[in-house]
Design an enzyme around this catalytic site. Structure first.
Site, PDB file in Angstrom:
ATOM      1  N   HIS A 129       0.850  -1.316   0.005  1.00 44.78           N
ATOM      2  CA  HIS A 129      -0.109  -0.204   0.117  1.00 44.78           C
ATOM      3  C   HIS A 129       0.859   1.425   0.122  1.00 44.78           C
ATOM      4  CE1 HIS A 129      -0.302  -0.228   4.696  1.00 44.78           C
ATOM      5  NE2 HIS A 129       0.922   0.678   4.236  1.00 44.78           N
ATOM      6  N   GLU A 145      -5.032   0.396   0.248  1.00 46.40           N
ATOM      7  CA  GLU A 145      -4.911  -1.269   0.490  1.00 46.40           C
ATOM      8  C   GLU A 145      -5.088  -1.760  -0.676  1.00 46.40           C
ATOM      9  OE1 GLU A 145      -3.520  -1.858   3.177  1.00 46.40           O
ATOM     10  OE2 GLU A 145      -4.422  -1.256   5.102  1.00 46.40           O
TER      11      GLU A 145
HETATM   12  C1  F6R Z   1       1.736   6.609   6.427  1.00 46.90           C
HETATM   13  C2  F6R Z   1       1.424   5.747   5.496  1.00 46.90           C
HETATM   14  C3  F6R Z   1       1.820   4.230   5.214  1.00 46.90           C
HETATM   15  C4  F6R Z   1       3.078   4.018   5.623  1.00 46.90           C
HETATM   16  C5  F6R Z   1       3.402   2.369   5.537  1.00 46.90           C
HETATM   17  C6  F6R Z   1       4.690   2.186   5.755  1.00 46.90           C
HETATM   18  O1  F6R Z   1       1.535   7.873   6.268  1.00 46.90           O
HETATM   19  O2  F6R Z   1       1.117   6.408   4.401  1.00 46.90           O
HETATM   20  O3  F6R Z   1       1.529   3.864   3.788  1.00 46.90           O
HETATM   21  O4  F6R Z   1       4.047   4.684   4.765  1.00 46.90           O
HETATM   22  O5  F6R Z   1       2.497   1.657   6.319  1.00 46.90           O
HETATM   23  O6  F6R Z   1       4.796   2.226   7.141  1.00 46.90           O
HETATM   24  P1  F6R Z   1       6.007   2.144   7.925  1.00 46.90           P
HETATM   25  O7  F6R Z   1       7.060   3.208   7.361  1.00 46.90           O
HETATM   26  O8  F6R Z   1       5.824   2.380   9.530  1.00 46.90           O
HETATM   27  O9  F6R Z   1       6.674   0.688   7.646  1.00 46.90           O
END
Ligand code: F6R
Length: 261
Positions: free
Chosen positions: A138, A143
């Site tokens: 995503h 999603e």
């Molecule tokens: C958050 C967002 C999400 C995150 C993704 C990865 O603003 O848009 O798409 O970028 O869930 O999250 P991390 O970096 O915590 O693995």
């Protein structure tokens, strides 16, 4: 798509910050699209350092965040409002009125989403969009199965995302909100320039599908293949499932001497 691979998270974050700084130096009143989560933390740390030590100026910058959990007030330590102020905004000279983050507590989500899209347009569109990627591919909270033309709206989070994000909620899946308000894939694709960051082995499959798989709503990040100016910043682990990894390294190594286009 340009794929750049760095030995570790720190080096990747620093290179990404350089790209943000180049955009701000060329256009001091640029509009930035911002992501939250653990991935961009190093990039934000580096931007704060550049602001303090090198005078990187945010006084004319406008920002739009990608997403926010539905139901969390701004003061909640896991809200994206809180995250952004803690990790970036309170350390730089951005004007508070130039910060836009989706509301997790509006009483009219439909109207709010329309207003958010309108506000991005009124501010001239996003010059540089920063993205992370979920283990399910995503971008923002689009999603698997999200329309590649989608706009800002409410999404139900996938179970994998809820499980992945439970680490921020004392490991408790039941505390993670089920809904988020998020920019759509269509909204993101309108940014003039896009950078996606990924770090760690848990992202390797999603990264390979994004760059080398078909364009599909099952991996919403794959829609970035349709955009003309995307840079994918990876560390070694996130890059480890790429089939053409040697080719990307070859391009990266030879880029400095390439003829100007
Ligand atoms: C958050 C967002 C999400 C995150 C993704 C990865 O603003 O848009 O798409 O970028 O869930 O999250 P991390 O970096 O915590 O693995």
């Amino acid at each position: 798509m340009e794929v750049v691979i760095y030995p570790n998270y720190e080096a990747m974050s620093k290179a990404a910050a350089q790209m943000v700084a180049r955009v701000l130096n060329a256009k001091p009143n640029a509009v930035l699209g911002l992501a939250t989560g653990s991935t961009p933390e190093g990039l934000y740390r580096e931007l704060v350092r550049m602001h303090r030590e090198e005078g990187l100026d945010f006084s004319q910058v406008t920002t739009f965040n990608l997403d926010e959990y539905v139901g969390l007030p701004k003061s909640h330590p896991q809200s994206y409002h809180y995250f952004m102020h803690e990790k970036l905004f309170k350390h730089i000279n951005i004007a508070l009125q130039n910060i836009y983050i989706p509301s997790g507590t509006t009483d009219n989500y439909e109207a709010f989403c329309r207003w958010y899209e309108e506000r991005i347009r009124q501010c001239g569109g996003i010059d540089l969009q920063i993205l992370g990627i979920g283990a399910d591919g995503h971008i923002a909270f689009n999603e698997p199965g999200s329309s590649l033309g989608s706009r800002t709206r409410i999404k139900t989070l996938a179970r994998q995302t809820i499980e992945d994000n439970a680490r921020f909620f004392d490991g408790r899946v039941d505390l993670v909100p089920i809904y988020a308000i998020t920019m759509g894939v269509g909204t993101i694709l309108e940014a003039r320039k896009i950078m996606l960051l990924a770090s760690g082995k848990s992202k390797a499959k999603a990264v390979a599908a994004t760059i080398e798989g078909p364009v599909t709503s099952m991996i919403t990040a794959s829609a970035l293949q349709l955009h003309r100016d995307v840079t994918i910043f990876l560390d070694e682990e996130a890059a480890s499932d790429l089939k053409l990894i040697d080719y990307y390294r070859w391009i990266q190594a030879n880029k400095p001497g390439a003829p100007k286009t």
